[in-house]
Design a protein around this motif. Structure first.
Motif, PDB file in Angstrom:
ATOM      1  N   ASN A   4      16.368-124.079 -51.718  1.00 47.29           N
ATOM      2  CA  ASN A   4      16.450-124.881 -51.928  1.00 47.29           C
ATOM      3  C   ASN A   4      18.287-123.919 -53.294  1.00 47.29           C
ATOM      4  N   ASP A  19      18.314-133.425 -57.380  1.00 45.56           N
ATOM      5  CA  ASP A  19      18.166-134.084 -56.354  1.00 45.56           C
ATOM      6  C   ASP A  19      17.027-135.081 -55.677  1.00 45.56           C
ATOM      7  N   ASP A  76      17.812-128.928 -58.273  1.00 48.72           N
ATOM      8  CA  ASP A  76      16.664-129.106 -57.580  1.00 48.72           C
ATOM      9  C   ASP A  76      16.019-130.714 -58.396  1.00 48.72           C
ATOM     10  N   GLY A  81      22.205-128.445 -54.609  1.00 47.39           N
ATOM     11  CA  GLY A  81      21.558-128.634 -53.488  1.00 47.39           C
ATOM     12  C   GLY A  81      22.022-129.033 -52.300  1.00 47.39           C
TER      13      GLY A  81
END
Length: 341
Positions: A112, A276, A273, A146
């Motif tokens: 990630n 996302d 992250d 990401g």
């Protein structure tokens, strides 16, 4: 009575001078940003770092985000020239200058953004600093977004369906991927993608899942192919003007650097992250057709075959930089894949 008034006046003057000195001592770091205020970079990363900076300097340095300063590729020059004190940008927008940063963008990392960002920072510190690609800047962080995925106006069933399609390409490794796919590459900064999709200027875009929400792509890119680990990661830097830092008191300069580096890189990756995750949720709630490809699926195998040899191409492209890029790539993958274990 006269004495009491005199003392009150003197106290007020003294307080005023104290407050004035406090205000004068405060330094504002002007930060240029090119993404919308709602994007995690502006809603989370800059404010969090700003809080760290303010606490570390005991309130003597604060940050202020400014918008509408131009194309993201100009951010490097704006900071170098002292037009603003700090900013961030995507290395792929300036391909001639930044080559080594593509080490973290190569397909197949399987990590990630937080893990990749920490690995990115460590490898740069250990292997790439002497190449001086960020000359004229003081790095505050290196991070990635990401996994980049395929966002299309119309559905596709295989990667070969992308041949001839007009795809917005942001630069970096995705440019090579687009070339191998046979797409018609269209260059544009990320904030322009919504408008281009809406007007039919492009058929799709390679970009992380978070932009389904932050750039409202869920309204115009209703079909997403999410490959395992994504197609690539995008390399970013946060950076400051060296003269701005030099003008600060040494203890404040040290304080700012103490809350930057790997700590800031990890936080930035973590925020992207989270973006996302929010983007995926927003897309699903809005009826976007998200195809989650698993390892071993035909699309995944197609992508692995497509990207064969890209490591070797990258290593050859940075031979002139005078660094051990092969060792750096291997170490970056080891760090990223073992991060948090």
């Amino acid at each position: 009575m006269i004495r009491r008034n005199f003392l009150k006046t003197a106290a007020a003057v003294g307080l005023g001078l104290t407050l004035s000195s406090s205000v004068m001592a405060e330094t504002v770091m002007r930060v240029a940003s090119w993404l919308p205020p709602t994007h995690p970079q502006n809603a989370v990363v800059w404010p969090t770092w700003g809080k760290w900076v303010e606490e570390a300097t005991e309130g003597r340095v604060k940050i202020k985000i400014e918008y509408g300063m131009g194309h993201p590729k100009t951010m490097f020059e704006l900071v170098e020239d002292g037009v603003v004190d700090a900013s961030f940008s995507y290395h792929g927008y300036v391909p001639g200058r930044f080559k080594l940063t593509q080490v973290v963008e190569q397909p197949g990392l399987g990590a990630n953004a937080e893990a990749a960002s920490v690995a990115h920072w460590r490898v740069n510190e250990k292997y790439f600093q002497k190449a001086n690609e960020h000359d004229g800047l003081v790095l505050a962080a290196l991070f990635t977004h990401g996994p980049g995925q395929i966002h299309m106006a119309k559905p596709i069933s295989s990667l070969s369906d992308l041949s001839g399609k007009k795809i917005r390409i942001g630069g970096g490794v995705q440019g090579e991927i687009g070339k191998r796919l046979g797409v018609t590459a269209v260059g544009a900064p990320a904030p322009k993608v919504y408008e281009m999709m809406q007007q039919g200027v492009i058929d799709g875009v390679f970009i992380p899942m978070g932009e389904q929400k932050s750039l409202r792509l869920k309204e115009v890119a209703k079909n997403v192919i999410a490959l395992p680990g994504g197609m690539y990661l995008g390399s970013f830097a946060m950076f400051m003007n060296p003269d701005f830092l030099a003008d600060l008191d040494a203890k404040d300069r040290k304080a700012i650097l103490s809350v930057s580096g790997e700590k800031l890189s990890a936080m930035a990756g973590r925020a992207w992250d989270a973006g996302d995750e929010a983007g995926l949720q927003a897309a699903l709630e809005d009826g976007v057709n998200v195809t989650v490809v698993k390892a071993g699926d035909p699309l995944a195998k197609e992508f692995v075959a497509l990207t064969k040899g890209m490591d070797e191409d990258f290593l050859k492209s940075v031979e002139s930089r005078g660094v051990d890029a092969k060792k750096a790539l291997a170490e970056l993958r080891q760090i990223a894949r073992s991060y948090g274990q």
